[in-house]
Design a protein around this motif. Structure first.
Motif, PDB file in Angstrom:
ATOM      1  N   THR A 104       0.837  -1.326  -0.015  1.00  0.00           N
ATOM      2  CA  THR A 104       0.034  -0.313   0.010  1.00  0.00           C
ATOM      3  C   THR A 104       0.957   1.431  -0.133  1.00  0.00           C
ATOM      4  OG1 THR A 104      -0.078  -0.080   2.386  1.00  0.00           O
ATOM      5  CG2 THR A 104      -1.855  -1.383   1.146  1.00  0.00           C
ATOM      6  N   SER A 105       2.176   1.130  -0.311  1.00  0.00           N
ATOM      7  CA  SER A 105       3.083   2.211  -0.295  1.00  0.00           C
ATOM      8  C   SER A 105       3.096   3.294  -1.494  1.00  0.00           C
ATOM      9  CB  SER A 105       4.497   1.654   0.249  1.00  0.00           C
ATOM     10  OG  SER A 105       5.000   1.023  -1.163  1.00  0.00           O
ATOM     11  N   THR A 110      -4.102   2.380  -6.337  1.00  0.00           N
ATOM     12  CA  THR A 110      -5.358   1.784  -5.224  1.00  0.00           C
ATOM     13  C   THR A 110      -5.258   0.725  -5.047  1.00  0.00           C
ATOM     14  OG1 THR A 110      -6.599   3.917  -6.339  1.00  0.00           O
ATOM     15  CG2 THR A 110      -7.844   2.052  -5.234  1.00  0.00           C
ATOM     16  N   VAL A 111      -5.254   0.195  -3.997  1.00  0.00           N
ATOM     17  CA  VAL A 111      -4.995  -1.247  -3.974  1.00  0.00           C
ATOM     18  C   VAL A 111      -6.656  -1.648  -3.404  1.00  0.00           C
ATOM     19  CG1 VAL A 111      -4.219  -3.032  -2.153  1.00  0.00           C
ATOM     20  CG2 VAL A 111      -2.811  -1.197  -2.736  1.00  0.00           C
ATOM     21  N   LEU A 129      -6.731   0.195   4.467  1.00  0.00           N
ATOM     22  CA  LEU A 129      -7.984  -0.012   3.486  1.00  0.00           C
ATOM     23  C   LEU A 129      -9.253   0.363   4.412  1.00  0.00           C
ATOM     24  CD1 LEU A 129      -5.742  -1.579   2.166  1.00  0.00           C
ATOM     25  CD2 LEU A 129      -7.461  -2.996   1.253  1.00  0.00           C
ATOM     26  N   CYS A 260     -11.121  -1.081  -0.123  1.00  0.00           N
ATOM     27  CA  CYS A 260     -10.166  -0.401  -1.012  1.00  0.00           C
ATOM     28  C   CYS A 260      -9.010   0.608  -0.209  1.00  0.00           C
ATOM     29  CB  CYS A 260     -10.823   0.211  -2.215  1.00  0.00           C
ATOM     30  SG  CYS A 260     -11.688   1.907  -1.649  1.00  0.00           S
ATOM     31  N   GLN A 261      -8.111   1.066  -1.159  1.00  0.00           N
ATOM     32  CA  GLN A 261      -7.500   2.155  -0.253  1.00  0.00           C
ATOM     33  C   GLN A 261      -8.049   3.539  -0.888  1.00  0.00           C
ATOM     34  OE1 GLN A 261      -3.322   1.748  -1.788  1.00  0.00           O
ATOM     35  NE2 GLN A 261      -2.555   2.962  -0.146  1.00  0.00           N
TER      36      GLN A 261
END
Length: 285
Positions: A104-105, A110-111, A129, A260-261
């Motif tokens: 997630t960095s 968008t994860v 998230l 989601c992120q």
């Protein structure tokens, strides 16, 4: 010494074999793992997994389905989390958190996670998230025909569909999906459907992608009647794709929310394509 990093192209086969071994209850074989890691939507040199090695030995992986996808704001990158595993001797040491922190960095990515187990929800939240959606809208078959024309080859409509619709449909050819466009009195609505028998005796026709969301909202019951069989089926749409004025037959909560992120994409742009779900034919909660 434990090293955590994005896996390189030369590690693909080793990681596929590792996943095939540790996920022994999976309903797919080694070819399924290879397809998952192949980089279908980001190219052979794109990111596809995070690997954990102890003095060179592979001891953990986190699969990531990266995609450069078309949105209303142009091309954007998403990464769908999949198939996370750490050998037992390496658990409880913070390795999992470090893997998620790396995943997630990237501020430009968008994860997403559409099929998490309930036990993993707290881990996703701790990684930043947030809930993307938690309920679906449902329509049932109609007793009378809607009279709307259904095109089973939407790409044949050419420029009548927006470039975004055409790109997304073209990107998902050859998978177990149904691509349709429904002709309404105000123009066509493109959809990508994922028929699944989740439970009971009916088939859920999950809308994985919805093109013209306001137009769908205007004609939702008629569109449901056009695309569904006469019985034993429902049409399902995640709430975030529902434009103003939409009227479903019923609303149902998910067993586990989608995650989601946040920050880069509007929720209505984050569909469930470009994910493990369609590559591995996973049932969606």
């Amino acid at each position: 010494m434990v090293d955590i990093a994005y896996a390189g192209p030369e590690e693909r086969e080793e990681i596929a074999q590792f996943m095939n071994e540790v996920f022994h209850k999976a309903k797919w074989d080694i070819d399924g793992w290879r397809a998952l890691l192949a980089g279908r939507w980001c190219g052979p040199d794109g990111r596809y997994a995070i690997s954990v090695r102890d003095d060179g030995k592979l001891v953990g992986v986190l699969g990531l389905v990266y995609a450069d996808r078309m949105t209303s704001g142009g091309l954007r990158t998403t990464a769908d989390m999949t198939s996370w595993y750490i050998l037992k001797d390496y658990r409880g040491q913070g390795i999992g958190q470090r893997m998620l922190a790396l995943a997630t960095s990237d501020p430009a990515v968008t994860v997403t996670n559409f099929s998490s187990a309930k036990a993993a929800v707290s881990v996703l939240v701790n990684a930043g998230l947030t809930v993307l959606d938690k309920e679906r809208l449902v329509w049932h078959p109609r007793l009378t025909s809607s009279g709307l024309l259904v095109y089973d080859d939407p790409l044949s409509l050419g420029d009548r569909l927006p470039a975004k619709d055409r790109k997304i449909i073209a990107d998902h050819q050859g998978l177990k999906l149904r691509h349709v466009a429904v002709e309404t009195p105000d123009g066509p609505v493109a959809m990508v459907l994922y028929p699944q028998k989740k439970h009971g005796d009916w088939i859920t026709h999950e809308i994985m992608y919805l093109g013209n969301q306001p137009l769908f909202a205007r004609y939702a019951p008629q569109i449901a009647g056009a695309v569904l069989p006469e019985r034993d089926a429902i049409l399902s749409l995640d709430r975030r794709f529902a434009a103003d004025g939409i009227v479903p037959d019923e609303v149902r909560p998910f067993a586990t929310p989608r995650y989601c992120q946040p920050g880069l994409l509007h929720p209505s742009e984050i569909d469930m394509l470009y994910s493990e779900c369609v590559l591995l034919n996973i049932k969606i909660h």
